[in-house]
Design an enzyme around this catalytic site. Structure first.
Site, PDB file in Angstrom:
ATOM      1  N   LYS A 236       0.833  -1.216   0.000  1.00  0.00           N
ATOM      2  CA  LYS A 236       0.000   0.000   0.000  1.00  0.00           C
ATOM      3  C   LYS A 236       0.862   1.259   0.000  1.00  0.00           C
ATOM      4  CE  LYS A 236      -1.909  -1.449   3.800  1.00  0.00           C
ATOM      5  NZ  LYS A 236      -1.309  -2.798   3.900  1.00  0.00           N
TER       6      LYS A 236
ATOM      7  N   HIS B  71       4.474   0.945   6.392  1.00  0.00           N
ATOM      8  CA  HIS B  71       4.280   1.181   4.960  1.00  0.00           C
ATOM      9  C   HIS B  71       5.602   1.635   4.349  1.00  0.00           C
ATOM     10  CE1 HIS B  71      -0.309   1.888   5.668  1.00  0.00           C
ATOM     11  NE2 HIS B  71       0.104   0.694   6.022  1.00  0.00           N
TER      12      HIS B  71
ATOM     13  N   GLN C  44      -3.238  -2.006   7.383  1.00  0.00           N
ATOM     14  CA  GLN C  44      -3.607  -3.412   7.486  1.00  0.00           C
ATOM     15  C   GLN C  44      -4.309  -3.850   6.188  1.00  0.00           C
ATOM     16  OE1 GLN C  44      -4.373  -1.404  10.664  1.00  0.00           O
ATOM     17  NE2 GLN C  44      -2.217  -1.852  10.805  1.00  0.00           N
TER      18      GLN C  44
ATOM     19  N   THR D  63       7.299  -3.659  10.542  1.00  0.00           N
ATOM     20  CA  THR D  63       7.178  -3.093  11.885  1.00  0.00           C
ATOM     21  C   THR D  63       7.932  -3.936  12.907  1.00  0.00           C
ATOM     22  OG1 THR D  63       5.074  -2.078  11.369  1.00  0.00           O
ATOM     23  CG2 THR D  63       5.497  -2.454  13.689  1.00  0.00           C
TER      24      THR D  63
HETATM   25  P1  GDP Z   1       2.294  -2.106   3.085  1.00  0.00           P
HETATM   26  O1  GDP Z   1       2.201  -2.330   4.547  1.00  0.00           O
HETATM   27  O2  GDP Z   1       1.076  -2.570   2.353  1.00  0.00           O
HETATM   28  O3  GDP Z   1       2.649  -0.700   2.725  1.00  0.00           O
HETATM   29  O4  GDP Z   1       3.497  -3.016   2.559  1.00  0.00           O
HETATM   30  P2  GDP Z   1       4.932  -3.177   3.257  1.00  0.00           P
HETATM   31  O5  GDP Z   1       5.715  -1.955   3.052  1.00  0.00           O
HETATM   32  O6  GDP Z   1       4.780  -3.675   4.649  1.00  0.00           O
HETATM   33  O7  GDP Z   1       5.517  -4.401   2.436  1.00  0.00           O
HETATM   34  C1  GDP Z   1       5.681  -4.375   1.062  1.00  0.00           C
HETATM   35  C2  GDP Z   1       7.164  -4.643   0.763  1.00  0.00           C
HETATM   36  O8  GDP Z   1       7.299  -4.996  -0.608  1.00  0.00           O
HETATM   37  C3  GDP Z   1       8.038  -3.432   0.953  1.00  0.00           C
HETATM   38  O9  GDP Z   1       9.310  -3.856   1.375  1.00  0.00           O
HETATM   39  C4  GDP Z   1       8.124  -2.821  -0.439  1.00  0.00           C
HETATM   40  O10 GDP Z   1       9.293  -2.055  -0.647  1.00  0.00           O
HETATM   41  C5  GDP Z   1       8.133  -4.057  -1.293  1.00  0.00           C
HETATM   42  N1  GDP Z   1       7.528  -3.931  -2.624  1.00  0.00           N
HETATM   43  C6  GDP Z   1       6.451  -3.200  -2.997  1.00  0.00           C
HETATM   44  N2  GDP Z   1       6.132  -3.440  -4.282  1.00  0.00           N
HETATM   45  C7  GDP Z   1       7.030  -4.349  -4.730  1.00  0.00           C
HETATM   46  C8  GDP Z   1       7.208  -5.033  -5.973  1.00  0.00           C
HETATM   47  O11 GDP Z   1       6.461  -4.873  -6.924  1.00  0.00           O
HETATM   48  N3  GDP Z   1       8.247  -5.927  -6.043  1.00  0.00           N
HETATM   49  C9  GDP Z   1       9.089  -6.174  -5.007  1.00  0.00           C
HETATM   50  N4  GDP Z   1      10.040  -7.082  -5.182  1.00  0.00           N
HETATM   51  N5  GDP Z   1       8.943  -5.538  -3.819  1.00  0.00           N
HETATM   52  C10 GDP Z   1       7.922  -4.666  -3.685  1.00  0.00           C
HETATM   53  P1  IMO Z   2       0.246  -2.789   7.312  1.00  0.00           P
HETATM   54  O1  IMO Z   2      -0.514  -1.499   7.391  1.00  0.00           O
HETATM   55  C1  IMO Z   2       0.469  -7.005   8.435  1.00  0.00           C
HETATM   56  C2  IMO Z   2      -1.382  -8.135  12.237  1.00  0.00           C
HETATM   57  C3  IMO Z   2      -0.476  -8.632  13.344  1.00  0.00           C
HETATM   58  C4  IMO Z   2      -1.409  -9.596  14.040  1.00  0.00           C
HETATM   59  C5  IMO Z   2      -2.758  -8.876  13.941  1.00  0.00           C
HETATM   60  C6  IMO Z   2      -3.140  -8.083  15.184  1.00  0.00           C
HETATM   61  O2  IMO Z   2       1.722  -2.616   7.285  1.00  0.00           O
HETATM   62  O3  IMO Z   2      -0.277  -3.674   6.244  1.00  0.00           O
HETATM   63  P2  IMO Z   2      -2.287  -5.771  16.191  1.00  0.00           P
HETATM   64  O4  IMO Z   2      -0.916  -5.360  16.653  1.00  0.00           O
HETATM   65  O5  IMO Z   2      -2.841  -4.922  15.122  1.00  0.00           O
HETATM   66  O6  IMO Z   2      -3.231  -5.962  17.327  1.00  0.00           O
HETATM   67  O7  IMO Z   2      -2.062  -7.250  15.574  1.00  0.00           O
HETATM   68  O8  IMO Z   2      -2.662  -8.014  12.841  1.00  0.00           O
HETATM   69  N1  IMO Z   2      -1.026  -6.808  11.679  1.00  0.00           N
HETATM   70  C7  IMO Z   2      -0.457  -6.632  10.485  1.00  0.00           C
HETATM   71  N2  IMO Z   2      -0.030  -7.518   9.568  1.00  0.00           N
HETATM   72  N3  IMO Z   2       0.521  -5.681   8.165  1.00  0.00           N
HETATM   73  C8  IMO Z   2       0.057  -4.781   9.049  1.00  0.00           C
HETATM   74  O9  IMO Z   2      -0.040  -3.463   8.755  1.00  0.00           O
HETATM   75  C9  IMO Z   2      -0.420  -5.229  10.292  1.00  0.00           C
HETATM   76  N4  IMO Z   2      -0.931  -4.623  11.379  1.00  0.00           N
HETATM   77  C10 IMO Z   2      -1.307  -5.590  12.210  1.00  0.00           C
HETATM   78  O10 IMO Z   2       0.651  -9.285  12.822  1.00  0.00           O
HETATM   79  O11 IMO Z   2      -1.514 -10.786  13.305  1.00  0.00           O
HETATM   80 MG    MG Z   3       3.274  -3.229   6.101  1.00  0.00          MG
END
Ligand code: GDP
Ligand code: IMO
Ligand code: MG
Length: 424
Positions: free
Chosen positions: A15, A40, A223, A299
Site C-alpha cells: 500500500k 508502509h 492493514q 514493523t
Molecule cells: P504495506 O504495509 O502494504 O505498505 O506493505 P509493506 O511496506 O509492509 O511491504 C511491502 C514490501 O514490498 C516493501 O518492502 C516494499 O518495498 C516491497 N515492494 C512493494 N512493491 C514491490 C514489488 O512490486 N516488487 C518487489 N520485489 N517488492 C515490492
Molecule cells: P500494514 O498497514 C500485516 C497483524 C499482526 C497480528 C494482527 C493483530 O503494514 O499492512 P495488532 O498489533 O494490530 O493488534 O495485531 O494483525 N497486523 C499486520 N499484519 N501488516 C500490518 O499493517 C499489520 N498490522 C497488524 O501481525 O496478526
Molecule cells: Mg506493512
C-alpha cells in the site's frame, strides 16, 4: 477524485508504494485507522522509508498529510518518525502534518497490556505488541484519552488518574506486574502535548472544507481486509476497521464524497502472526519466496508466512470495499517458477465454497482448490510496458482479472516508483 486505498489480503500488500505513487496527483493524504502496527514502505532514490503513523505521501512536497480521528497515536513513534524525516531532509511542519484532536492516544500501559495478554493466552493472535487492541478497547469502553484531553492538563490529569486506578489493580492482580506511576506518565505526556499541539486540529472540518474547494484526497488504509475487526479472520485480526468503510468513520468524510476504491493485492499472499491461511506454502517453499520477496515485517521484522494467490479472499475484499480497480504487487517475486497456482475455491466436508466462509472453522480446515498456470523464466523487473511482459505473466494477470471480474490498473515489478506498469 477522493480515492480510498485498501489492502485486499492480510496487510503488507504494498500500500505504501501505491500511496506514494498516487500522492503526486492529490492534495491531501489521510490515515484513517490503525496505528503504529502499520509499516508502509516507500523507496525514494534508493532510500527506504518505513511509515508507521505519518501518511506515506509525506515525501511529496506541498502535500498535506492528516492523521484522522480513527487512528490511535503513539507519541513516541510519532516524534521518532518526525525526527527521522527531518534528518532525511523532509520538512514536517504544522502546514504539512495535521492530527485530529479526536484521535486516541496510546500509553505505555496499552503496550505492556498488549504484550502481557499475548503471553498469557493459549491461542495467541501474534499482535505487533504496539498497544493497538488495548487502546481501541479503551475507546469503545469510553475511558480512552484523546489528543484533545492531552492538551488540557486538568482533564488529562483526571482521566489518567481514573484509568490508572483501575488498570494498576488489573496489572497487579491479574498479571503480577507492578503497574504504572502516574507522575512519570503525566510528566512525559504533558511534554508530548506541548510538542504535538501545533499539529492538532479538527481534521474532519479541514478535509470537508478541502472537498468543498475541489481538492483531492487519498485515504490511506492500513492493514488489510482480512485483518478488519468485522470482516477479517476474527479473532486473528486487528482492532480497527481496515476496510473502505473505515475511511468515513475514521475521518468524518461522508461516503457520498468517496469517488473510488482501489484495492492493493500481492501477486501471492502473505500473513504475519497467527490465524488460518488456506493457501499457505510448505515451509521450504515459504522460505524460498520469503527470501526472494524480502517478506519480513516492516514493523516487527517477523518472517511473513507466504502462500498462493487466493481469489476467494480477494473477491470478498472487492465486494466488501467496493473495489473497482486493483494494483497487483510484487509480480517479479514469481519470476522463475515452473508453475503458479491460484486458489479458486475451498473444499470442506465434500462441499466446495466459492465465497469467503463466515465460519472460521471452515477457513481453518478448508483445502484449497487450485487452478494451475505455467510460470515464466524471465526477469520482469525491468519491464515497463504490459506488452513486453512474458506471455505466461500476461496469462496470469488475465486469469486474475477474469476470476476477480475486476480491472487491473497497475502492476508492480519492484519496490521503487519506476518499477510499475500502468494499464489502460
Ligand atoms: P504495506 O504495509 O502494504 O505498505 O506493505 P509493506 O511496506 O509492509 O511491504 C511491502 C514490501 O514490498 C516493501 O518492502 C516494499 O518495498 C516491497 N515492494 C512493494 N512493491 C514491490 C514489488 O512490486 N516488487 C518487489 N520485489 N517488492 C515490492
Ligand atoms: P500494514 O498497514 C500485516 C497483524 C499482526 C497480528 C494482527 C493483530 O503494514 O499492512 P495488532 O498489533 O494490530 O493488534 O495485531 O494483525 N497486523 C499486520 N499484519 N501488516 C500490518 O499493517 C499489520 N498490522 C497488524 O501481525 O496478526
Ligand atoms: Mg506493512
Amino acid at each position: 477524485m477522493n480515492i480510498v486505498i485498501v489492502g485486499t489480503q492480510w496487510g503488507d500488500e504494498g500500500k505504501g508504494k501505491i500511496i506514494d505513487l498516487l500522492s503526486g496527483k492529490v492534495d491531501y493524504i489521510v490515515r484513517y485507522q490503525g496505528g503504529s502496527n502499520a509499516g508502509h514502505t516507500v523507496i525514494l532514490n534508493g532510500r527506504e522509508f518505513i511509515f508507521h503513523l505519518i501518511p506515506s505521501g509525506i515525501l511529496h512536497k506541498g502535500k498535506v498529510c492528516c492523521i484522522g480521528n480513527g487512528v490511535v497515536v503513539d507519541p513516541v513513534v510519532l516524534f521518532k518518525e518526525i525526527h527521522d524525516l527531518k534528518n532525511a531532509g523532509i520538512k514536517v511542519d504544522q502546514a504539512r502534518l495535521k492530527i485530529s484532536s479526536r484521535a486516541h492516544v496510546i500509553f505505555p500501559y496499552h503496550k505492556i497490556l498488549d504484550q502481557l495478554r499475548e503471553k498469557k493466552k493459549t491461542y495467541r493472535i501474534g499482535t505487533t505488541g504496539r498497544g493497538i487492541g488495548p487502546c481501541y478497547a479503551d475507546k469503545i469502553n469510553r475511558c480512552g484519552i484523546r489528543i484533545a484531553d492531552l492538551l488540557n492538563p486538568y482533564v488529562f490529569k483526571e482521566k489518567l488518574k481514573d484509568n490508572l486506578k483501575e488498570k494498576n489493580e488489573v496489572f497487579r492482580k491479574v498479571y503480577g506486574h507492578p503497574g504504572f506511576s502516574f507522575n512519570k506518565i503525566y510528566t512525559q505526556y504533558l511534554n508530548y502535548a506541548r510538542l504535538i499541539s501545533k499539529y492538532v486540529c479538527n481534521t474532519s472540518l479541514l478535509l470537508n472544507q478541502a472537498i468543498r474547494k475541489n481538492k483531492d484526497i487519498l485515504f490511506e488504509g492500513a492493514q488489510g481486509t482480512f485483518l478488519d475487526i468485522d470482516f477479517g479472520s476474527y479473532p486473528f485480526v486487528t482492532s480497527s476497521s481496515a476496510t473502505a468503510g473505515g475511511a468515513c468513520t475514521g475521518t468524518g468524510v461522508s461516503p457520498l464524497k468517496i469517488d473510488k476504491v482501489i484495492g492493493v493485492a500481492k501477486a501471492y499472499t502473505t500473513r504475519v502472526g497467527e490465524g488460518p491461511f488456506p493457501t499457505e506454502f510448505s515451509d521450504s517453499f515459504s522460505r524460498y519466496i520469503r527470501n526472494k520477496g524480502s517478506e519480513f515485517g516492516a514493523t516487527t521484522g517477523r518472517p511473513r508466512r507466504c502462500g498462493w494467490f487466493d481469489c476467494i479472499m480477494v473477491k470478498e475484499a472487492i465486494l466488501i470495499n467496493g473495489i473497482s480497480e486493483l494494483a497487483i504487487m510484487k509480480l517479479d517475486v514469481l519470476d522463475g517458477l515452473k508453475k503458479i497456482k491460484i486458489c479458486i475455491g475451498y473444499k470442506y466436508k465434500n462441499k466446495v465454497f466459492r465465497n469467503f466462509p463466515e465460519d472460521p472453522e471452515v477457513l481453518r480446515k478448508a483445502k484449497p482448490v487450485y487452478q494451475e498456470l505455467p510460470g515464466w523464466k524471465e526477469d520482469i523487473s525491468k519491464i515497463r510496458q504490459y506488452r513486453d511482459l512474458p506471455p505466461s505473466a500476461k496469462d496470469y494477470l488475465l486469469r486474475l482479472k477474469d476470476l476477480l471480474k475486476t480491472k487491473i490498473s497497475m502492476v508492480s515489478v519492484g519496490s521503487s516508483r519506476e518499477e510499475t506498469i500502468f494499464l489502460d
